[in-house]
Design an enzyme around this catalytic site. Sequence first.
Site, PDB file in Angstrom:
ATOM      1  CB  SER A 135      46.992  20.377   6.134  1.00  0.00           C
ATOM      2  OG  SER A 135      47.787  19.540   6.944  1.00  0.00           O
ATOM      3  CE1 TYR A 148      51.015  21.577   1.832  1.00  0.00           C
ATOM      4  CE2 TYR A 148      50.192  20.968   4.002  1.00  0.00           C
ATOM      5  CZ  TYR A 148      50.029  21.031   2.633  1.00  0.00           C
ATOM      6  OH  TYR A 148      48.879  20.548   2.049  1.00  0.00           O
TER       7      TYR A 148
END
Length: 221
Positions: A135, A148
């Site tokens: 990501s 995350y």
Amino acid sequence: MPVAIITGASRGLGLALAKGLSDAGWSLVLDARGAEDLRTAASELNGTVQAIPGDITDPAHRAALVTAADELGGLDLLVNNAGVLGPSPLPTLAEFPLDRLREVFEVNVLAQLALTQQALPALVARAGSVVFVTSDAAVEPYPGWGGYGSAKAALEHIGRVLAVEAPELRVWVVDPGDLRTRMHQDAFPGEDISDRQLPEAVIPAYVKLVTERPESGRIRL
């Protein structure tokens, strides 16, 4: 017929990728925690599909995935796509519950490496490929994304080191961009994310990647 393991394949990017690879002639071993959703997903695919529900933090489940790939002829591609977001709404680091952060790292880093370790002999034997789904939160300091994002940053470095340690493999860290998935919606509860593209939009690029097999590295789709 090449063989791939795709984790987190019952919905979102994992399911879209499973459809893309099955249409391209791959045999698949699919994983997800939800057995019913996984069976439904597998029933929609063409070709040979083994759907094995379970949790990738479970060593026995990881072994079952690799064994199934061996039984289909040998593993050519491992797609480490499964993951968890963590708490929703996303907390700041000052308020991040450490037990939930441990879960994020257990699933998004340790289990990914453990499955890769399990699959590595088969992949090396066939000069195969590994995809780690990452990501932009791994490289950009977005507020709320500390848990995350830091896990994905660790996963990216694992991918880079693996590429050096196993040069016979192709190892790609792939950032698919912001997608309209349940996880992304959970990161923005109550917000409209309809401006994000659907996972299906990036599948041609994924199929091209695993077919043409460029040098290992970070790929931004």
